[in-house]
Design a protein around this motif. Structure first.
Motif, PDB file in Angstrom:
ATOM      1  N   CYS A  74       3.798   5.406  -5.899  1.00 53.90           N
ATOM      2  CA  CYS A  74       3.633   5.324  -7.346  1.00 53.90           C
ATOM      3  C   CYS A  74       2.537   6.275  -7.836  1.00 53.90           C
ATOM      4  O   CYS A  74       2.722   6.979  -8.837  1.00 53.90           O
ATOM      5  N   ARG A  75       1.431   6.314  -7.128  1.00 52.89           N
ATOM      6  CA  ARG A  75       0.335   7.215  -7.525  1.00 52.89           C
ATOM      7  C   ARG A  75       0.790   8.673  -7.493  1.00 52.89           C
ATOM      8  O   ARG A  75       0.497   9.440  -8.402  1.00 52.89           O
ATOM      9  N   LYS A  76       1.499   9.059  -6.429  1.00 54.02           N
ATOM     10  CA  LYS A  76       1.984  10.440  -6.305  1.00 54.02           C
ATOM     11  C   LYS A  76       2.920  10.814  -7.452  1.00 54.02           C
ATOM     12  O   LYS A  76       2.953  11.961  -7.893  1.00 54.02           O
ATOM     13  N   LEU A  77       3.702   9.830  -7.919  1.00 53.44           N
ATOM     14  CA  LEU A  77       4.683  10.093  -8.975  1.00 53.44           C
ATOM     15  C   LEU A  77       4.132   9.769 -10.375  1.00 53.44           C
ATOM     16  O   LEU A  77       4.860   9.870 -11.355  1.00 53.44           O
ATOM     17  N   TYR A  78       2.848   9.387 -10.434  1.00 53.42           N
ATOM     18  CA  TYR A  78       2.199   9.032 -11.701  1.00 53.42           C
ATOM     19  C   TYR A  78       2.852   7.837 -12.376  1.00 53.42           C
ATOM     20  O   TYR A  78       2.989   7.779 -13.590  1.00 53.42           O
ATOM     21  N   PHE A  79       3.269   6.856 -11.569  1.00 54.62           N
ATOM     22  CA  PHE A  79       3.805   5.599 -12.069  1.00 54.62           C
ATOM     23  C   PHE A  79       2.682   4.570 -12.059  1.00 54.62           C
ATOM     24  O   PHE A  79       1.859   4.555 -11.147  1.00 54.62           O
ATOM     25  N   GLY A  80       2.682   3.694 -13.025  1.00 53.56           N
ATOM     26  CA  GLY A  80       1.809   2.532 -12.971  1.00 53.56           C
ATOM     27  C   GLY A  80       2.435   1.498 -12.038  1.00 53.56           C
ATOM     28  O   GLY A  80       3.606   1.612 -11.668  1.00 53.56           O
ATOM     29  N   PRO A 104      14.873  -4.822  -0.481  1.00 57.28           N
ATOM     30  CA  PRO A 104      16.299  -5.103  -0.677  1.00 57.28           C
ATOM     31  C   PRO A 104      16.695  -5.405  -2.120  1.00 57.28           C
ATOM     32  O   PRO A 104      17.798  -5.061  -2.533  1.00 57.28           O
ATOM     33  N   LEU A 105      15.830  -6.033  -2.894  1.00 59.49           N
ATOM     34  CA  LEU A 105      16.179  -6.416  -4.258  1.00 59.49           C
ATOM     35  C   LEU A 105      15.387  -5.571  -5.252  1.00 59.49           C
ATOM     36  O   LEU A 105      14.156  -5.642  -5.281  1.00 59.49           O
ATOM     37  N   LYS A 106      16.139  -4.802  -6.040  1.00 58.29           N
ATOM     38  CA  LYS A 106      15.515  -3.937  -7.041  1.00 58.29           C
ATOM     39  C   LYS A 106      16.289  -4.062  -8.343  1.00 58.29           C
ATOM     40  O   LYS A 106      17.507  -4.195  -8.333  1.00 58.29           O
ATOM     41  N   ALA A 107      15.566  -3.997  -9.457  1.00 55.23           N
ATOM     42  CA  ALA A 107      16.209  -4.021 -10.769  1.00 55.23           C
ATOM     43  C   ALA A 107      15.517  -3.010 -11.668  1.00 55.23           C
ATOM     44  O   ALA A 107      14.307  -2.801 -11.572  1.00 55.23           O
ATOM     45  N   VAL A 108      16.306  -2.416 -12.537  1.00 53.21           N
ATOM     46  CA  VAL A 108      15.788  -1.521 -13.566  1.00 53.21           C
ATOM     47  C   VAL A 108      15.725  -2.316 -14.859  1.00 53.21           C
ATOM     48  O   VAL A 108      16.625  -3.101 -15.163  1.00 53.21           O
ATOM     49  N   ARG A 109      14.674  -2.126 -15.625  1.00 60.37           N
ATOM     50  CA  ARG A 109      14.514  -2.866 -16.880  1.00 60.37           C
ATOM     51  C   ARG A 109      15.664  -2.581 -17.828  1.00 60.37           C
ATOM     52  O   ARG A 109      16.062  -1.428 -18.020  1.00 60.37           O
ATOM     53  N   LEU A 111      13.280   6.278  -4.921  1.00 61.96           N
ATOM     54  CA  LEU A 111      14.046   5.596  -3.866  1.00 61.96           C
ATOM     55  C   LEU A 111      14.032   6.390  -2.560  1.00 61.96           C
ATOM     56  O   LEU A 111      13.925   5.814  -1.467  1.00 61.96           O
ATOM     57  N   ALA A 112      14.112   7.711  -2.656  1.00 58.28           N
ATOM     58  CA  ALA A 112      14.042   8.554  -1.458  1.00 58.28           C
ATOM     59  C   ALA A 112      12.674   8.418  -0.786  1.00 58.28           C
ATOM     60  O   ALA A 112      12.585   8.359   0.454  1.00 58.28           O
ATOM     61  N   GLN A 113      11.623   8.344  -1.583  1.00 56.81           N
ATOM     62  CA  GLN A 113      10.278   8.177  -1.027  1.00 56.81           C
ATOM     63  C   GLN A 113      10.120   6.813  -0.349  1.00 56.81           C
ATOM     64  O   GLN A 113       9.461   6.709   0.686  1.00 56.81           O
ATOM     65  N   LEU A 114      10.723   5.780  -0.938  1.00 60.06           N
ATOM     66  CA  LEU A 114      10.679   4.461  -0.289  1.00 60.06           C
ATOM     67  C   LEU A 114      11.308   4.528   1.097  1.00 60.06           C
ATOM     68  O   LEU A 114      10.752   3.994   2.063  1.00 60.06           O
ATOM     69  N   ILE A 173       0.849  -1.207   0.000  1.00 63.28           N
ATOM     70  CA  ILE A 173       0.000   0.000   0.000  1.00 63.28           C
ATOM     71  C   ILE A 173       0.878   1.248   0.000  1.00 63.28           C
ATOM     72  O   ILE A 173       0.620   2.196  -0.749  1.00 63.28           O
ATOM     73  N   ARG A 174       1.937   1.257   0.821  1.00 60.76           N
ATOM     74  CA  ARG A 174       2.830   2.423   0.867  1.00 60.76           C
ATOM     75  C   ARG A 174       3.533   2.630  -0.474  1.00 60.76           C
ATOM     76  O   ARG A 174       3.643   3.753  -0.960  1.00 60.76           O
ATOM     77  N   ILE A 175       3.989   1.537  -1.082  1.00 64.44           N
ATOM     78  CA  ILE A 175       4.670   1.654  -2.374  1.00 64.44           C
ATOM     79  C   ILE A 175       3.694   2.124  -3.460  1.00 64.44           C
ATOM     80  O   ILE A 175       4.033   2.995  -4.269  1.00 64.44           O
ATOM     81  N   LYS A 176       2.509   1.595  -3.467  1.00 62.63           N
ATOM     82  CA  LYS A 176       1.512   1.994  -4.471  1.00 62.63           C
ATOM     83  C   LYS A 176       1.128   3.459  -4.301  1.00 62.63           C
ATOM     84  O   LYS A 176       0.910   4.166  -5.295  1.00 62.63           O
TER      85      LYS A 176
END
Length: 123
Positions: free
Chosen positions: A21-27, A88-93, A77-80, A15-18
């Motif tokens: 995402c909403r604040k930053l207009y990310f899907g 802990p595990l993140k990847a960029v496409r 990342l700062a918002q997270l 919920i926090r991550i979503k």
């Protein structure tokens, strides 16, 4: 469009991550364990190859970040961190990892994490 795939994220943190995402207009999309054998390209709707690869299950939390440029990535990342929703595990496409299954991505990220902890290189 910028998008975040949430993998093994519990409801509370999700919920926090979503919300970020909403604040930053990310899907965003939650990826279910039943879909871990599909390629990331397929899960993003960029591939018609619905083949499924079986592999060892895992419970580590992961985020897969799609089309998020450097400045927005830093903000995300700062918002997270601010919302205490770190993963802990993140990847960029990349062109390479879109062909990975979620299982394969997990293996790669885990190997990198372990190599960093040992002070060596994963490959």
């Amino acid at each position: 469009m910028a998008k975040v795939l949430l993998i093994n994220i519990d409801d509370k943190k999700g919920i926090r991550i979503k919300n970020i995402c909403r604040k930053l207009y990310f899907g965003y999309d939650d990826i279910e364990k039943a879909d871990f054998g599909h390629t990331l390209g397929y899960l993003l709707g960029e591939s018609d190859d619905a083949a499924v690869t079986a592999d060892e299950d895992f419970n580590d939390e992961m985020l897969y970040l799609v089309d998020i440029d450097g400045g927005m990535l830093n903000i995300f990342l700062a918002q997270l961190r601010k919302e205490k929703a770190t993963v802990p595990l993140k990847a960029v496409r990349t062109d390479t990892n879109t062909g990975f299954s979620v299982y394969a991505l997990h293996r790669e990220l885990s190997a990198e994490r372990d190599a960093i902890a040992r002070g060596t290189q994963a490959h």
